[in-house]
Design a protein around this motif. Structure first.
Motif, PDB file in Angstrom:
ATOM      1  N   THR A 148      10.498  67.191 100.772  1.00  0.00           N
ATOM      2  CA  THR A 148       9.958  66.417 101.889  1.00  0.00           C
ATOM      3  C   THR A 148      10.152  64.922 101.673  1.00  0.00           C
ATOM      4  O   THR A 148       9.889  64.136 102.562  1.00  0.00           O
ATOM      5  N   GLY A 149      10.579  64.530 100.464  1.00  0.00           N
ATOM      6  CA  GLY A 149      10.787  63.106 100.210  1.00  0.00           C
ATOM      7  C   GLY A 149      10.705  62.803  98.733  1.00  0.00           C
ATOM      8  O   GLY A 149      10.727  63.705  97.892  1.00  0.00           O
ATOM      9  N   ILE A 150      10.631  61.500  98.444  1.00  0.00           N
ATOM     10  CA  ILE A 150      10.578  61.069  97.043  1.00  0.00           C
ATOM     11  C   ILE A 150       9.478  60.034  96.863  1.00  0.00           C
ATOM     12  O   ILE A 150       9.062  59.382  97.820  1.00  0.00           O
ATOM     13  N   GLU A 151       9.001  59.918  95.623  1.00  0.00           N
ATOM     14  CA  GLU A 151       8.131  58.795  95.244  1.00  0.00           C
ATOM     15  C   GLU A 151       9.020  57.800  94.505  1.00  0.00           C
ATOM     16  O   GLU A 151       9.859  58.201  93.694  1.00  0.00           O
ATOM     17  N   THR A 152       8.825  56.525  94.817  1.00  0.00           N
ATOM     18  CA  THR A 152       9.633  55.506  94.142  1.00  0.00           C
ATOM     19  C   THR A 152       8.753  54.349  93.718  1.00  0.00           C
ATOM     20  O   THR A 152       7.572  54.294  94.082  1.00  0.00           O
ATOM     21  N   THR A 153       9.348  53.428  92.960  1.00  0.00           N
ATOM     22  CA  THR A 153       8.610  52.226  92.570  1.00  0.00           C
ATOM     23  C   THR A 153       8.374  51.311  93.770  1.00  0.00           C
ATOM     24  O   THR A 153       7.634  50.340  93.673  1.00  0.00           O
ATOM     25  N   LYS A 154       8.996  51.597  94.915  1.00  0.00           N
ATOM     26  CA  LYS A 154       8.720  50.856  96.148  1.00  0.00           C
ATOM     27  C   LYS A 154       7.908  51.718  97.115  1.00  0.00           C
ATOM     28  O   LYS A 154       7.934  51.478  98.314  1.00  0.00           O
ATOM     29  N   GLY A 155       7.247  52.757  96.613  1.00  0.00           N
ATOM     30  CA  GLY A 155       6.405  53.597  97.456  1.00  0.00           C
ATOM     31  C   GLY A 155       7.109  54.873  97.876  1.00  0.00           C
ATOM     32  O   GLY A 155       8.290  55.071  97.596  1.00  0.00           O
ATOM     33  N   PRO A 156       6.370  55.759  98.565  1.00  0.00           N
ATOM     34  CA  PRO A 156       6.953  57.039  98.979  1.00  0.00           C
ATOM     35  C   PRO A 156       7.928  56.877 100.144  1.00  0.00           C
ATOM     36  O   PRO A 156       7.748  56.015 101.000  1.00  0.00           O
ATOM     37  N   ILE A 157       8.976  57.701 100.149  1.00  0.00           N
ATOM     38  CA  ILE A 157       9.948  57.701 101.243  1.00  0.00           C
ATOM     39  C   ILE A 157      10.190  59.160 101.620  1.00  0.00           C
ATOM     40  O   ILE A 157      10.496  59.984 100.759  1.00  0.00           O
ATOM     41  N   GLY A 158      10.058  59.455 102.909  1.00  0.00           N
ATOM     42  CA  GLY A 158      10.262  60.828 103.366  1.00  0.00           C
ATOM     43  C   GLY A 158      11.740  61.110 103.578  1.00  0.00           C
ATOM     44  O   GLY A 158      12.537  60.204 103.814  1.00  0.00           O
ATOM     45  N   ALA A 159      12.115  62.402 103.444  1.00  0.00           N
ATOM     46  CA  ALA A 159      13.505  62.795 103.698  1.00  0.00           C
ATOM     47  C   ALA A 159      13.579  64.288 103.950  1.00  0.00           C
ATOM     48  O   ALA A 159      12.830  65.068 103.366  1.00  0.00           O
ATOM     49  N   LYS A 160      14.482  64.672 104.866  1.00  0.00           N
ATOM     50  CA  LYS A 160      14.716  66.091 105.120  1.00  0.00           C
ATOM     51  C   LYS A 160      15.636  66.667 104.060  1.00  0.00           C
ATOM     52  O   LYS A 160      15.533  67.822 103.672  1.00  0.00           O
ATOM     53  N   LYS A 161      16.602  65.841 103.615  1.00  0.00           N
ATOM     54  CA  LYS A 161      17.562  66.293 102.609  1.00  0.00           C
ATOM     55  C   LYS A 161      17.714  65.215 101.545  1.00  0.00           C
ATOM     56  O   LYS A 161      17.662  64.022 101.849  1.00  0.00           O
ATOM     57  N   ILE A 162      17.915  65.661 100.313  1.00  0.00           N
ATOM     58  CA  ILE A 162      18.114  64.731  99.206  1.00  0.00           C
ATOM     59  C   ILE A 162      19.375  65.134  98.445  1.00  0.00           C
ATOM     60  O   ILE A 162      19.535  66.303  98.087  1.00  0.00           O
ATOM     61  N   GLY A 163      20.257  64.172  98.222  1.00  0.00           N
ATOM     62  CA  GLY A 163      21.445  64.409  97.397  1.00  0.00           C
ATOM     63  C   GLY A 163      21.315  63.622  96.101  1.00  0.00           C
ATOM     64  O   GLY A 163      21.190  62.402  96.129  1.00  0.00           O
ATOM     65  N   VAL A 164      21.289  64.324  94.981  1.00  0.00           N
ATOM     66  CA  VAL A 164      21.160  63.651  93.686  1.00  0.00           C
ATOM     67  C   VAL A 164      22.558  63.393  93.130  1.00  0.00           C
ATOM     68  O   VAL A 164      23.331  64.324  92.917  1.00  0.00           O
ATOM     69  N   VAL A 165      22.897  62.119  92.946  1.00  0.00           N
ATOM     70  CA  VAL A 165      24.205  61.717  92.425  1.00  0.00           C
ATOM     71  C   VAL A 165      23.932  60.703  91.312  1.00  0.00           C
ATOM     72  O   VAL A 165      24.272  59.536  91.422  1.00  0.00           O
ATOM     73  N   ALA A 166      23.277  61.162  90.245  1.00  0.00           N
ATOM     74  CA  ALA A 166      22.736  60.246  89.252  1.00  0.00           C
ATOM     75  C   ALA A 166      23.491  60.280  87.927  1.00  0.00           C
ATOM     76  O   ALA A 166      22.999  59.766  86.926  1.00  0.00           O
ATOM     77  N   ALA A 167      24.675  60.881  87.896  1.00  0.00           N
ATOM     78  CA  ALA A 167      25.542  60.922  86.704  1.00  0.00           C
ATOM     79  C   ALA A 167      24.741  61.264  85.445  1.00  0.00           C
ATOM     80  O   ALA A 167      24.118  62.313  85.382  1.00  0.00           O
ATOM     81  N   GLY A 168      24.724  60.369  84.449  1.00  0.00           N
ATOM     82  CA  GLY A 168      24.090  60.651  83.165  1.00  0.00           C
ATOM     83  C   GLY A 168      22.611  61.002  83.262  1.00  0.00           C
ATOM     84  O   GLY A 168      22.063  61.639  82.377  1.00  0.00           O
ATOM     85  N   HIS A 169      21.959  60.571  84.333  1.00  0.00           N
ATOM     86  CA  HIS A 169      20.523  60.815  84.482  1.00  0.00           C
ATOM     87  C   HIS A 169      20.189  61.990  85.384  1.00  0.00           C
ATOM     88  O   HIS A 169      19.044  62.154  85.801  1.00  0.00           O
ATOM     89  N   THR A 170      21.194  62.813  85.710  1.00  0.00           N
ATOM     90  CA  THR A 170      20.961  63.940  86.615  1.00  0.00           C
ATOM     91  C   THR A 170      19.884  64.883  86.093  1.00  0.00           C
ATOM     92  O   THR A 170      19.019  65.327  86.852  1.00  0.00           O
ATOM     93  N   SER A 171      19.932  65.192  84.793  1.00  0.00           N
ATOM     94  CA  SER A 171      18.929  66.107  84.212  1.00  0.00           C
ATOM     95  C   SER A 171      17.524  65.569  84.439  1.00  0.00           C
ATOM     96  O   SER A 171      16.597  66.327  84.747  1.00  0.00           O
TER      97      SER A 171
END
Lengths: 104, 432
Positions: free
Chosen positions: B235-258
């Motif tokens: 439904t979204g993400i929590e970030t250091t700039k507050g929560p952000i809603g999303a229907k879809k999330i694509g993780v493209v974080a290379a070395g930090h994917t795990s």
């Protein structure tokens, strides 16, 4: 280059050692093992950003295997222990490490 | 000529940012003080249709193709640090597609096709330079493997050719083909369409083009949690700039994917290692192509700025240190000084390490995950840069349609369970 303490030979340079991956990964027993269990055993690793328990081998020294706990951001070794010894409590070690950092 | 995505964006009212001869001339007369910022830096909205985690080349390309090809412009790219500050800014810029297996050949050659006119499509000079990538063979085994690659590529319609040591020297005159050196050259595979591109420009070009289409690029914003609804879907993400809603999330974080995927409770078949590289002081143009050697972990090219860009190996253990051990680069320099004796007195300016996410079969994962609405693009190991346009193109398709593009259909997470590995360990540049 890291200085790694072999439990048999003492501190030696990193190039004498081979990293053998994450420690304490037990092969599932044949009974009731699913494809997912086998995939997890073969391929899933914890890959943490923090403390990891891993196997090392002193290939260019005594050739013995041993286990170690290392921090994957600083690459510093926290403890070295024998193969067969139980897995250390990584959360407790991390808390201990953080407390020592704070007290410094 | 039909209007490209950027012209359409200009028509739809998003600020036009077109480079042309006229705009260059106009700004030259005002001492280049009149250029606007190349992409917007907005505050995050409450919710987006799609959130991409990671503003590296692959993440930005994904956002661009989502907007340009699938009409999904309500997209945010969330970046922990700064744009292109991770592996995109740390790689050695090499582009090639001479992989062994059909699945990889199709995926990497798709990227190579997109590289050809990327500067025109993005209206941004990514400095793609098809100067040829030559892979050296030093042992009988190397020769057999390289020739097998050449044949496999030929059957797949991918350009790759075998050169004798003398032909290799003719193509790259600085090469030492003496029989008496420690790693004698027994031949080489040459892909002429391979080459280099300016890695920063690739990130900046995609960012600028995506931003012009309405994509929000949010930097200095770390993802701290992935939120999921009662049905398990994101439904979204929590970030250091507050929560952000999303229907879809694509993780493209290379070395930090795990690390990021762990927030959604998904364990990944990945291990993260530092991959090291270094550059020399700038020289006049002396080196005409890219030369690499799997056997001795060396790859070298000369940037248009003049510095020699040298890729070394990965460290042997899992690490997020972004530095690595100096003995790895020393080993590479040993080999380079022997193959190219004229570089013996060149000074090295700096070295660095990027964290690469390595899969058990050395092929990437571009797929849906067991979590509804969560997609992952990772596992590019030591060679993700060359795939940037193709990776973004097929991953955008996967997210937009909720189904893979034919070219990334084999690159699933389930292949490790089902035993359908795409074993490219021998084709990767670094023996790992």
């Amino acid at each position: 280059m890291l200085l790694i303490t072999c439990p048999i030979c003492g501190p030696r340079p990193e190039i004498e050692f081979r990293n053998m991956g994450e420690a304490h990964i037990a092969r599932p027993t044949p009974e009731g093992t699913t494809d997912d269990d086998m995939a997890a055993f073969l391929y899933l690793r914890s890959n943490p950003k923090g403390l990891i328990a891993e196997r090392w081998r002193h290939v260019h020294g005594c050739a013995r295997f041993f286990n170690a706990v290392r921090h994957t951001v600083t690459d510093k070794f926290v403890t070295v222990y024998e193969v067969g010894a139980p897995k250390p409590d990584l959360a407790a070690l991390a808390a201990d490490l953080a407390a020592r950092e704070a007290g410094r | 000529m039909p209007a490209g995505p950027l012209e359409s964006a200009a028509l739809s009212g998003v600020r036009p940012l077109r480079f042309s001869f006229a705009s260059l001339l106009r700004n030259a007369f005002s001492a280049h003080t009149g250029w606007p910022e190349q992409w917007r830096s907005p505050e995050p909205k409450a919710a987006y249709d799609v959130i991409i985690v990671g503003a590296g080349g692959h993440g930005l390309a994904t956002a661009y193709y989502l907007a340009a090809e699938h009409g999904i412009t309500n997209v945010a790219v969330i970046e922990r640090g700064w744009l292109g500050g991770g592996n995109t800014g740390r790689n050695t810029t090499i582009i090639r597609s001479n992989y062994l297996w059909e699945e990889s050949e199709a995926l990497y050659d798709h990227a190579l096709d997109l590289w050809q006119d990327l500067s025109q499509v993005l209206n941004y000079n990514v400095m793609y330079s098809p100067r040829g990538v030559m892979m050296l063979a030093h042992t009988v085994h190397d020769v057999q493997v390289a020739r097998r690659h050449v044949h496999a590529n030929r059957l797949a319609g991918i350009q790759n050719e075998w050169l004798s040591p003398e032909e290799a020297k003719a193509f790259c005159p600085p090469l030492n083909i003496s029989k008496d050196i420690r790693y004698p050259v027994m031949g080489a595979a040459l892909q002429r369409k391979g080459g280099v591109a300016r890695h920063d420009a690739v990130a900046w070009g995609y960012a600028r083009a995506a931003s012009a289409l309405g994509v929000d690029i949010i930097q200095n914003c770390e993802v701290t949690a992935i939120r999921r609804g009662p049905d398990g879907a994101v439904t979204g993400i929590e970030t250091t700039k507050g929560p952000i809603g999303a229907k879809k999330i694509g993780v493209v974080a290379a070395g930090h994917t795990s690390v990021v995927m762990g927030m959604a409770g998904v364990r990944m078949p990945l291990e993260s290692y530092p991959l090291q590289a270094l550059v020399s002081e700038p020289l006049k143009p002396v080196f005409p192509c890219v030369v690499m050697s799997n056997t001795i972990h060396a790859y070298i090219s000369q940037s248009d700025k003049g510095d020699l860009v040298i890729g070394a190996g990965t460290d042997q253990y899992v690490s997020y240190s972004q530095t690595g051990g100096l003995h790895i680069t020393t080993h590479t320099l040993d080999a380079i000084c022997e193959l190219f004796p004229m570089f013996r007195r060149v000074r090295m300016l700096r070295n660095w390490g990027g964290i690469v996410d390595v899969t058990p079969d050395r092929s990437p994962i571009l797929a849906k995950t067991p979590v509804p609405g969560l997609f992952v693009n990772c596992g590019w190991g030591t060679g993700g840069f060359k795939a940037t346009p193709g990776s973004g193109h097929v991953f955008a398709h996967t997210i937009a349609r909720d189904a893979p593009h034919p070219k990334n259909a084999p690159f699933t997470l389930e292949r490790f369970r089902d035993g359908r590995l795409i074993d490219e360990a021998a084709a990767a540049a670094v023996a790992h």
